[in-house]
Write a protein that holds these residues in place. Structure first.
Motif, PDB file in Angstrom:
ATOM      1  N   LEU A   1       3.755  -2.337   4.822  1.00 25.63           N
ATOM      2  CA  LEU A   1       3.587  -1.299   3.695  1.00 25.63           C
ATOM      3  C   LEU A   1       3.947  -1.561   2.235  1.00 25.63           C
ATOM      4  N   GLN A   2       3.111  -1.404   1.276  1.00 20.88           N
ATOM      5  CA  GLN A   2       3.797  -1.565  -0.114  1.00 20.88           C
ATOM      6  C   GLN A   2       5.107  -0.849  -0.098  1.00 20.88           C
TER       7      GLN A   2
ATOM      8  N   TYR B   1       3.591   7.104  14.613  1.00 20.89           N
ATOM      9  CA  TYR B   1       4.202   7.739  13.346  1.00 20.89           C
ATOM     10  C   TYR B   1       3.583   8.932  12.719  1.00 20.89           C
ATOM     11  N   ARG B   2       4.085   9.757  12.250  1.00 20.79           N
ATOM     12  CA  ARG B   2       3.549  11.060  11.819  1.00 20.79           C
ATOM     13  C   ARG B   2       3.339  10.829  10.349  1.00 20.79           C
ATOM     14  N   LEU B   3       1.923  10.921   9.958  1.00 21.43           N
ATOM     15  CA  LEU B   3       1.473  10.944   8.614  1.00 21.43           C
ATOM     16  C   LEU B   3       1.252  12.483   8.164  1.00 21.43           C
ATOM     17  N   VAL B   4       1.953  12.851   7.103  1.00 22.65           N
ATOM     18  CA  VAL B   4       1.931  14.118   6.489  1.00 22.65           C
ATOM     19  C   VAL B   4       0.937  14.085   5.093  1.00 22.65           C
ATOM     20  N   VAL B   5       0.095  15.013   5.085  1.00 21.03           N
ATOM     21  CA  VAL B   5      -0.690  14.983   3.750  1.00 21.03           C
ATOM     22  C   VAL B   5      -0.572  16.446   3.141  1.00 21.03           C
TER      23      VAL B   5
ATOM     24  N   ALA C   1      -0.888  14.241  -2.165  1.00 19.00           N
ATOM     25  CA  ALA C   1       0.185  13.095  -1.621  1.00 19.00           C
ATOM     26  C   ALA C   1       0.203  13.045  -0.037  1.00 19.00           C
ATOM     27  N   THR C   2       0.308  11.771   0.169  1.00 18.84           N
ATOM     28  CA  THR C   2       0.536  11.226   1.594  1.00 18.84           C
ATOM     29  C   THR C   2       1.797  10.622   1.725  1.00 18.84           C
ATOM     30  N   HIS C   3       2.417  10.960   3.057  1.00 22.56           N
ATOM     31  CA  HIS C   3       3.540  10.512   3.519  1.00 22.56           C
ATOM     32  C   HIS C   3       3.879  10.103   4.832  1.00 22.56           C
TER      33      HIS C   3
ATOM     34  N   GLN D   1      12.909   9.673   7.251  1.00 25.42           N
ATOM     35  CA  GLN D   1      12.763   9.704   5.665  1.00 25.42           C
ATOM     36  C   GLN D   1      11.339   9.550   5.667  1.00 25.42           C
ATOM     37  N   PHE D   2      10.695   9.912   4.515  1.00 23.71           N
ATOM     38  CA  PHE D   2       9.461   9.949   4.220  1.00 23.71           C
ATOM     39  C   PHE D   2       8.997   8.748   3.002  1.00 23.71           C
ATOM     40  N   LEU D   3       8.144   8.155   3.411  1.00 22.19           N
ATOM     41  CA  LEU D   3       7.708   7.155   2.547  1.00 22.19           C
ATOM     42  C   LEU D   3       6.331   7.354   1.896  1.00 22.19           C
ATOM     43  N   GLN D   4       6.130   7.654   0.675  1.00 23.21           N
ATOM     44  CA  GLN D   4       4.999   7.890  -0.191  1.00 23.21           C
ATOM     45  C   GLN D   4       4.002   6.735   0.096  1.00 23.21           C
ATOM     46  N   VAL D   5       2.828   7.010   0.753  1.00 27.11           N
ATOM     47  CA  VAL D   5       1.727   5.815   0.875  1.00 27.11           C
ATOM     48  C   VAL D   5       0.395   6.527   0.253  1.00 27.11           C
ATOM     49  N   SER D   6      -0.411   5.592   0.151  1.00 28.13           N
ATOM     50  CA  SER D   6      -1.873   6.266  -0.143  1.00 28.13           C
ATOM     51  C   SER D   6      -2.740   6.134   1.095  1.00 28.13           C
ATOM     52  N   ALA D   7      -3.736   6.873   1.031  1.00 27.52           N
ATOM     53  CA  ALA D   7      -4.536   7.077   2.170  1.00 27.52           C
ATOM     54  C   ALA D   7      -5.331   5.786   2.394  1.00 27.52           C
ATOM     55  N   ASP D   8      -5.664   5.092   1.500  1.00 32.99           N
ATOM     56  CA  ASP D   8      -6.206   3.764   1.587  1.00 32.99           C
ATOM     57  C   ASP D   8      -5.458   2.710   2.404  1.00 32.99           C
TER      58      ASP D   8
END
Length: 93
Positions: free
Chosen positions: A18-19, A30-34, A51-53, A67-74
């Motif tokens: 991921l970026q 993995y758990r995705l938190v929106v 926000a998506t993490h 830890q939480f990595l901020q990502v985009s849904a895309d």
């Protein structure tokens, strides 16, 4: 302002990148938190993602933590699509 979080588990069969990451993450679940915010002024209840993490293991010699990595849904959708395509292209044994 009303806010809520939604949690989804996503699974990768292969390591993925991921970026914002220097090294690939391991295959696994993995758990995705929106984070979502209530949209006011509508005649029906509606929430908008703000926000998506992705929850990932933290690198620490002393503690096992997350830890939480901020990502985009895309970006997540694209990574899952690549993972699924790689499963389909593997030769049968």
């Amino acid at each position: 302002m009303k806010e809520r979080k939604t949690y989804t588990e996503i699974t990768f069969v292969n390591p993925f990148v991921l970026q914002g990451l220097v090294t690939p993450l391991e295959a696994g679940t993995y758990r995705l938190v929106v984070d979502e915010q209530f949209v006011e002024g509508l005649s029906f209840p509606s929430y908008q993602p703000v926000a998506t993490h992705l929850e990932i293991p933290a690198v620490s010699a002393q503690l096992v933590t997350r830890q939480f990595l901020q990502v985009s849904a895309d970006e997540i959708e694209e990574a899952l699509k690549k993972d699924a395509q790689s499963q389909c292209s593997e030769p049968e044994q």
